[in-house]
Design an enzyme around this catalytic site. Structure first.
Site, PDB file in Angstrom:
ATOM      1  N   CYS A   1       0.830  -1.216   0.000  1.00  0.00           N
ATOM      2  CA  CYS A   1       0.000   0.000   0.000  1.00  0.00           C
ATOM      3  C   CYS A   1       0.866   1.268   0.000  1.00  0.00           C
ATOM      4  O   CYS A   1       0.668   2.171  -0.825  1.00  0.00           O
ATOM      5  CB  CYS A   1      -0.928  -0.017   1.204  1.00  0.00           C
ATOM      6  SG  CYS A   1      -0.118  -0.499   2.748  1.00  0.00           S
TER       7      CYS A   1
ATOM      8  N   HIS B   1      -2.697   5.339   6.216  1.00  0.00           N
ATOM      9  CA  HIS B   1      -1.347   5.893   6.406  1.00  0.00           C
ATOM     10  C   HIS B   1      -1.332   7.349   5.951  1.00  0.00           C
ATOM     11  O   HIS B   1      -2.187   7.791   5.175  1.00  0.00           O
ATOM     12  CB  HIS B   1      -0.320   5.141   5.554  1.00  0.00           C
ATOM     13  CG  HIS B   1      -0.313   3.657   5.728  1.00  0.00           C
ATOM     14  ND1 HIS B   1      -0.238   3.037   6.944  1.00  0.00           N
ATOM     15  CD2 HIS B   1      -0.331   2.655   4.804  1.00  0.00           C
ATOM     16  CE1 HIS B   1      -0.218   1.713   6.774  1.00  0.00           C
ATOM     17  NE2 HIS B   1      -0.283   1.462   5.480  1.00  0.00           N
TER      18      HIS B   1
HETATM   19  P1  NAD Z   1      -5.268 -10.900   6.208  1.00  0.00           P
HETATM   20  O1  NAD Z   1      -4.644 -11.569   7.385  1.00  0.00           O
HETATM   21  O2  NAD Z   1      -6.326  -9.878   6.422  1.00  0.00           O
HETATM   22  O3  NAD Z   1      -5.905 -12.021   5.260  1.00  0.00           O
HETATM   23  C1  NAD Z   1      -5.224 -13.192   4.922  1.00  0.00           C
HETATM   24  C2  NAD Z   1      -6.249 -14.281   4.622  1.00  0.00           C
HETATM   25  O4  NAD Z   1      -5.556 -15.432   4.186  1.00  0.00           O
HETATM   26  C3  NAD Z   1      -7.071 -14.684   5.859  1.00  0.00           C
HETATM   27  O5  NAD Z   1      -8.434 -14.760   5.512  1.00  0.00           O
HETATM   28  C4  NAD Z   1      -6.489 -16.044   6.225  1.00  0.00           C
HETATM   29  O6  NAD Z   1      -7.449 -16.899   6.834  1.00  0.00           O
HETATM   30  C5  NAD Z   1      -6.059 -16.566   4.876  1.00  0.00           C
HETATM   31  N1  NAD Z   1      -5.004 -17.585   4.906  1.00  0.00           N
HETATM   32  C6  NAD Z   1      -4.056 -17.822   5.843  1.00  0.00           C
HETATM   33  N2  NAD Z   1      -3.267 -18.823   5.451  1.00  0.00           N
HETATM   34  C7  NAD Z   1      -3.729 -19.254   4.246  1.00  0.00           C
HETATM   35  C8  NAD Z   1      -3.332 -20.272   3.341  1.00  0.00           C
HETATM   36  N3  NAD Z   1      -2.284 -21.070   3.575  1.00  0.00           N
HETATM   37  N4  NAD Z   1      -4.032 -20.408   2.194  1.00  0.00           N
HETATM   38  C9  NAD Z   1      -5.106 -19.608   1.909  1.00  0.00           C
HETATM   39  N5  NAD Z   1      -5.529 -18.635   2.747  1.00  0.00           N
HETATM   40  C10 NAD Z   1      -4.842 -18.458   3.899  1.00  0.00           C
HETATM   41  O7  NAD Z   1      -4.068 -10.331   5.328  1.00  0.00           O
HETATM   42  P2  NAD Z   1      -4.080  -9.050   4.387  1.00  0.00           P
HETATM   43  O8  NAD Z   1      -3.913  -7.833   5.235  1.00  0.00           O
HETATM   44  O9  NAD Z   1      -5.211  -9.140   3.460  1.00  0.00           O
HETATM   45  O10 NAD Z   1      -2.699  -9.238   3.619  1.00  0.00           O
HETATM   46  C11 NAD Z   1      -2.591 -10.097   2.490  1.00  0.00           C
HETATM   47  C12 NAD Z   1      -1.419  -9.630   1.644  1.00  0.00           C
HETATM   48  O11 NAD Z   1      -1.676  -8.309   1.206  1.00  0.00           O
HETATM   49  C13 NAD Z   1      -0.068  -9.586   2.376  1.00  0.00           C
HETATM   50  O12 NAD Z   1       0.953  -9.836   1.446  1.00  0.00           O
HETATM   51  C14 NAD Z   1      -0.001  -8.146   2.822  1.00  0.00           C
HETATM   52  O13 NAD Z   1       1.311  -7.706   3.046  1.00  0.00           O
HETATM   53  C15 NAD Z   1      -0.626  -7.450   1.633  1.00  0.00           C
HETATM   54  N6  NAD Z   1      -1.187  -6.109   1.888  1.00  0.00           N
HETATM   55  C16 NAD Z   1      -1.934  -5.841   2.992  1.00  0.00           C
HETATM   56  C17 NAD Z   1      -2.441  -4.564   3.170  1.00  0.00           C
HETATM   57  C18 NAD Z   1      -3.262  -4.178   4.370  1.00  0.00           C
HETATM   58  O14 NAD Z   1      -3.484  -2.978   4.563  1.00  0.00           O
HETATM   59  N7  NAD Z   1      -3.744  -5.111   5.165  1.00  0.00           N
HETATM   60  C19 NAD Z   1      -2.205  -3.577   2.219  1.00  0.00           C
HETATM   61  C20 NAD Z   1      -1.480  -3.894   1.069  1.00  0.00           C
HETATM   62  C21 NAD Z   1      -0.970  -5.164   0.910  1.00  0.00           C
END
Ligand code: NAD
Length: 350
Positions: A144, A224
């Site tokens: 992000c 942010h």
């Molecule tokens: P999150 O924890 O909200 O969601 C992750 C999901 O994946 C959950 O529903 C979890 O149950 C599931 N999960 C866990 N292990 C798994 C597996 N082995 N197979 C399939 N599903 C599985 O995470 P998020 O915040 O959505 O982050 C996901 C990605 O996006 C990461 O790389 C993170 O760095 C990136 N990201 C996050 C944000 C943010 O603001 N949260 C912003 C930009 C990028």
């Protein structure tokens, strides 16, 4: 299901995955085939209630998911067998580990910013390097913070105005849905190293950018806020900087004069505009805080971390599958389908 659309899977239905799934559904040229996850609680139950076909992401997950009453259409391999592309939005490091599975299935893979650049060898921000992702088997949509840097600082570089950018990033502590579990209160936690990783990460997309970032985590949960001191290639005016930003996509202008004086006010505005989940996919630059003095400019903007990478993930699907070769066409299609804006308080849709 229409046969001439891109068939898409989402693996990991969390903060990013659920938003990408809805954005895929909103695209005229994509069909969401299903979502894989392993959670057994309200998060995956919601997907089922919303009518999204659910798949067990791992062999071990299937039993507990069924026991929890989540109807399963199959496992991840079943899902991969039905799609052209997968957006992996699992927690850090899982996406990279899944990559071989996606390649074996012959499915294009979009990873997220928690993974390293080396996982795919390509990092993606649509306005900057869509074309170099055309036809690849995988890319990583950068985080992000990095996405916002490439959009805004990259726009000034594109206009030939940027010599060097030095930024301070105030990050949210944790995401709202899990703020009962952790986060910080009544303090600010500086990142222990300078530069923080976001500046170098922006260079995975724009290698020539002269950028240094310093970051800290603050005690709030939504969005942010970045502060930049910019050295310009020549003396410029406020209007020139605004014009350069306006020439790039996915940057919206907000104003203190409208009462948008803090992060919470913009968050409230998104809800009042009936945005899904109150999301802001654009970077919101404070137009009336931007200051230019000779060959230096100073600006601040807001990054809605939960949503900003969603349109990039959609464009990455089109780039990898090669269905749209022109970046501007894909960006415009995505933005129209989502209802993105350049000015939230103007009645014009531009
Ligand atoms: P999150 O924890 O909200 O969601 C992750 C999901 O994946 C959950 O529903 C979890 O149950 C599931 N999960 C866990 N292990 C798994 C597996 N082995 N197979 C399939 N599903 C599985 O995470 P998020 O915040 O959505 O982050 C996901 C990605 O996006 C990461 O790389 C993170 O760095 C990136 N990201 C996050 C944000 C943010 O603001 N949260 C912003 C930009 C990028």
């Amino acid at each position: 299901m229409t046969t001439n659309t891109i068939r898409v899977a989402v693996n990991g239905y969390g903060v990013i995955g659920k938003r990408v799934a809805d954005a895929v559904t909103a695209q005229p040229d994509m069909t969401l085939i299903g979502v894989a996850d392993l959670a057994t609680d309200w998060r995956t139950k919601t997907a089922a209630v919303n009518g999204i076909p659910m798949f067990a992401a791992t062999g071990q997950a299937a039993g507990p998911m069924r026991d929890a009453g989540i109807p399963l259409a199959g496992d991840l391999d079943d899902l991969l067998g039905q799609v052209d592309a997968v957006v992996d939005a699992t927690p850090k490091n899982i996406g990279a580990a899944n990559l071989d599975r996606y390649r074996t299935a012959g499915v294009k893979a979009v990873l997220q910013g928690g993974e390293s650049h080396t996982a795919t060898g390509h990092s993606f921000v649509a306005q900057a390097n869509y074309t170099s992702a055309l036809g690849r088997d995988a890319t990583r949509v950068v985080s992000c913070n990095t996405t916002s840097i490439v959009r805004v600082i990259g726009a000034l570089a594109d206009a030939g105005l940027l010599a060097a950018a030095r930024g301070v990033l105030i990050r949210r502590a944790t995401d709202p849905w899990e703020s009962h579990l952790g986060g910080i209160m009544n303090t600010i936690v500086p990142e222990p190293t300078i530069p923080s990783h976001q500046g170098p990460d922006a260079k995975t997309v724009l290698p020539d950018l002269d950028v240094v970032t310093i970051a800290a985590k603050a005690a709030h949960t939504q969005t942010h806020n970045h502060y930049w001191t910019l050295r310009l290639t020549r003396p410029a005016t406020h209007d020139e900087i605004i014009a350069a930003l306006a020439a790039a996509p996915r940057i919206a202008f907000i104003r203190m004069a409208d009462g948008l004086v803090a992060l919470n006010t913009t968050v409230e505005l998104m809800k009042d505009l009936h945005r899904p989940r109150g999301d802001m996919w654009e970077v919101a630059v404070w137009e009336d805080v931007l200051t230019v003095e000779g060959d230096e400019a100073y600006l601040t903007y807001q990054v809605y971390n939960e949503a900003i990478v969603v349109p990039e993930s959609i464009d990455a699907i089109r780039a990898l599958t090669g269905t749209v070769e022109d970046p501007a066409t894909s960006i415009a299609r995505t933005d129209e389908a989502l209802g993105m804006r350049r000015d939230f308080l103007s009645r014009s849709t531009d």
